[in-house]
Design an enzyme around this catalytic site. Structure first.
Site, mmCIF file in Angstrom:
data_model
loop_
_atom_site.group_PDB
_atom_site.id
_atom_site.type_symbol
_atom_site.label_atom_id
_atom_site.label_comp_id
_atom_site.label_asym_id
_atom_site.label_seq_id
_atom_site.Cartn_x
_atom_site.Cartn_y
_atom_site.Cartn_z
ATOM 1 N N CYS A 176 -4.717 -4.867 -17.874
ATOM 2 C CA CYS A 176 -4.971 -3.495 -18.348
ATOM 3 C C CYS A 176 -4.663 -3.303 -19.834
ATOM 4 C CB CYS A 176 -4.182 -2.495 -17.516
ATOM 5 S SG CYS A 176 -4.654 -2.521 -15.784
ATOM 6 N N HIS A 208 -3.632 3.994 -21.192
ATOM 7 C CA HIS A 208 -4.269 3.348 -20.039
ATOM 8 C C HIS A 208 -4.199 4.287 -18.830
ATOM 9 C CE1 HIS A 208 -5.414 0.676 -16.968
ATOM 10 N NE2 HIS A 208 -4.197 0.615 -16.441
ATOM 11 N N ASN A 224 -8.546 3.702 -12.206
ATOM 12 C CA ASN A 224 -8.006 2.716 -13.152
ATOM 13 C C ASN A 224 -9.053 1.616 -13.330
ATOM 14 O OD1 ASN A 224 -6.707 0.568 -14.362
ATOM 15 N ND2 ASN A 224 -4.854 0.709 -13.110
HETATM 16 O O1 UT7 Z 1 -2.996 -0.824 -14.185
HETATM 17 C C1 UT7 Z 1 -1.869 -1.643 -14.396
HETATM 18 C C2 UT7 Z 1 -0.667 -0.882 -14.144
HETATM 19 N N1 UT7 Z 1 -0.689 -0.312 -12.806
HETATM 20 C C3 UT7 Z 1 -0.012 0.772 -12.613
HETATM 21 O O2 UT7 Z 1 0.520 1.296 -13.553
HETATM 22 C C4 UT7 Z 1 0.179 1.291 -11.201
HETATM 23 C C5 UT7 Z 1 1.612 1.732 -11.071
HETATM 24 N N2 UT7 Z 1 1.988 2.162 -9.724
HETATM 25 C C6 UT7 Z 1 1.539 3.329 -9.190
HETATM 26 O O3 UT7 Z 1 0.733 4.024 -9.766
HETATM 27 C C7 UT7 Z 1 2.128 3.766 -7.877
HETATM 28 O O4 UT7 Z 1 3.277 2.994 -7.595
HETATM 29 C C8 UT7 Z 1 1.127 3.664 -6.707
HETATM 30 C C9 UT7 Z 1 0.044 4.710 -6.848
HETATM 31 C C10 UT7 Z 1 0.544 2.254 -6.661
HETATM 32 C C11 UT7 Z 1 1.817 3.926 -5.389
HETATM 33 O O5 UT7 Z 1 2.422 5.224 -5.420
HETATM 34 P P1 UT7 Z 1 3.951 5.404 -4.998
HETATM 35 O O6 UT7 Z 1 4.213 6.837 -5.074
HETATM 36 O O7 UT7 Z 1 4.767 4.470 -5.859
HETATM 37 O O8 UT7 Z 1 3.923 4.962 -3.512
HETATM 38 P P2 UT7 Z 1 4.746 3.788 -2.786
HETATM 39 O O9 UT7 Z 1 4.155 2.468 -3.117
HETATM 40 O O10 UT7 Z 1 6.196 3.980 -3.022
HETATM 41 O O11 UT7 Z 1 4.431 4.133 -1.290
HETATM 42 C C12 UT7 Z 1 4.871 5.370 -0.690
HETATM 43 C C13 UT7 Z 1 4.203 5.473 0.681
HETATM 44 C C14 UT7 Z 1 4.267 4.193 1.487
HETATM 45 O O12 UT7 Z 1 4.448 4.538 2.837
HETATM 46 P P3 UT7 Z 1 5.905 4.464 3.533
HETATM 47 O O13 UT7 Z 1 6.363 3.049 3.350
HETATM 48 O O14 UT7 Z 1 6.742 5.452 2.786
HETATM 49 O O15 UT7 Z 1 5.583 4.830 4.930
HETATM 50 C C15 UT7 Z 1 2.917 3.606 1.299
HETATM 51 O O16 UT7 Z 1 2.545 2.756 2.376
HETATM 52 O O17 UT7 Z 1 2.809 5.759 0.495
HETATM 53 C C16 UT7 Z 1 2.053 4.839 1.263
HETATM 54 N N3 UT7 Z 1 0.761 4.630 0.630
HETATM 55 C C17 UT7 Z 1 -0.326 5.352 0.930
HETATM 56 N N4 UT7 Z 1 -0.514 6.360 1.803
HETATM 57 C C18 UT7 Z 1 -1.729 6.905 1.874
HETATM 58 C C19 UT7 Z 1 0.431 3.734 -0.341
HETATM 59 N N5 UT7 Z 1 -0.869 3.858 -0.645
HETATM 60 C C20 UT7 Z 1 -1.364 4.856 0.121
HETATM 61 C C21 UT7 Z 1 -2.627 5.466 0.243
HETATM 62 N N6 UT7 Z 1 -2.765 6.468 1.129
HETATM 63 N N7 UT7 Z 1 -3.691 5.077 -0.492
#
Ligand code: UT7
Length: 339
Positions: free
Chosen positions: A118, A260, A290
């Site tokens: 990215c 980004h 993204n």
């Molecule tokens: O481009 C290069 C750089 N990339 C980035 O900068 C991405 C950085 N990371 C992020 O933007 C976020 O960490 C994400 C969007 C990837 C994830 O969001 P989060 O708020 O950090 O969620 P998490 O990974 O902590 O997951 C929270 C919950 C989990 O469920 P449990 O374990 O609490 O039951 C995930 O399984 O959200 C769940 N989850 C979803 N639920 C519904 C993860 N993806 C989804 C989804 N729909 N698409």
């Protein structure tokens, strides 16, 4: 007066097919509400079967060259360098840039790929600008293009919610530091201790190609979202501040920050770290998600088309991605004719 690179053309391209959050929720255990509140994304574009990164790169490159021609006259589109930022090349070998240059009718110009996920566009911009400053090139086409839909695990709701395909491009020419569009400085960095946070495990020299399919989905892209989120905020904020200090701008003096487009919560947190107001932050991720190396140039294109980005604006670009890598660049926005 010192010789620097000046931005003089801007373009972009998206694949025809858009996938809404609702459509994703028909295939995966997710919802429009989760995706919007956790990421700010509403839809993303994906390539059709058989459509490759080079196809988008050629379309974006053509658009940027047309913009350079409309802005600066017929000669403005004659480039002697092509740099393509991508982490989804058409093939692992050779680079995709020579094919893109050939299909754009640019003859035998030097052409190479830059792989910084990215952050790729900022790295490619720095590489091309440095070659112009050094007198190795006069005019460069710099493209960021990625098709992450081709490497995502179809069952991974997190990455499929975030990533989209696209390409963005700019044209650079040699000029003076006091001209609008002059690239005024860069801040670049990397931290390989985080190499496993954003990765495709198989297909390189470490986990080699085998006669059978790779095991365990190792050819799919994986990302450890939480630590990546934290590092993205930290490194984009630190890199932005380091560059602003170097060129003598305060965050309040920046008109538009084009970061980004990974997650609206990351953009807002970077804004908070730098003490920015909401109106300073450009966001188009609701429409495209993204798009990896295409993210910053597509955000520039959309902001310029909407009139949000205007000639004379002080613009800060900042990116973060796999590697880990990060980078920032600054310029005063020039008067451009775009698509
Ligand atoms: O481009 C290069 C750089 N990339 C980035 O900068 C991405 C950085 N990371 C992020 O933007 C976020 O960490 C994400 C969007 C990837 C994830 O969001 P989060 O708020 O950090 O969620 P998490 O990974 O902590 O997951 C929270 C919950 C989990 O469920 P449990 O374990 O609490 O039951 C995930 O399984 O959200 C769940 N989850 C979803 N639920 C519904 C993860 N993806 C989804 C989804 N729909 N698409």
């Amino acid at each position: 007066m010192s010789r620097v690179a000046v931005l003089c053309g801007l373009g972009g391209a998206l694949p025809a097919t858009a996938v809404s959050n609702e459509e994703l929720a028909e295939q995966l255990d997710t919802s429009d509400r989760w995706i919007r509140t956790r990421t700010g994304i509403g839809r993303r574009h994906v390539v059709a079967p058989g459509e490759a990164t080079s196809d988008l790169a050629v379309a974006a490159g053509r658009d940027a060259l047309a913009s350079a021609r409309r802005t600066g006259g017929e000669d403005a589109a004659g480039v002697d360098l092509v740099v393509l930022a991508t982490s989804t090349p058409d093939r692992p070998c050779p680079a995709t840039a020579p094919d893109v240059a050939h299909r754009l009718g640019l003859g035998t110009v030097p052409a190479f790929d830059v792989s910084a996920v990215c952050t790729g566009f900022v790295y490619a911009l720095a590489a091309a600008a440095s070659m112009i400053t050094a007198g190795v090139a006069e005019r460069a086409l710099v493209i960021g293009a990625d098709t992450f839909s081709t490497i995502l695990d179809p069952a991974d709701r997190t990455t499929r919610a975030i990533f989209g395909d696209g390409a963005g491009a700019v044209v650079l020419r040699a000029g003076g530091a006091d001209e609008p569009g002059a690239l005024l400085g860069f801040d670049l960095g990397s931290d390989g201790s985080g190499a496993d946070l954003i990765t495709v495990r198989a297909g390189g020299s470490r986990q080699r190609s085998t006669p059978g399919p790779p095991g365990d989905g190792d050819h799919f892209f994986t990302m450890d979202g939480r630590p990546v989120f934290t590092r993205a905020v930290l490194d984009m904020s630190r890199s932005s501040q380091a560059l602003l200090d170097r060129i003598g701008w305060t965050p309040a003096e920046v008109d538009k920050v084009v970061a980004h487009q990974a997650n609206i919560r990351i953009l807002n947190a970077v804004g908070e770290q730098l003490g920015l107001e909401e109106k300073q932050i450009v966001a188009n991720l609701d429409r495209v998600g993204n798009t990896v190396a295409a993210s910053i140039p597509l955000a520039l294109r959309d902001a310029a088309a909407d009139g949000e980005l205007r000639p004379g604006h002080r613009v800060l670009l900042t990116g973060f991605g796999g590697g880990l890598t990060w980078g920032s660049a600054a310029l005063v926005w020039p008067a451009l004719e775009t698509g």
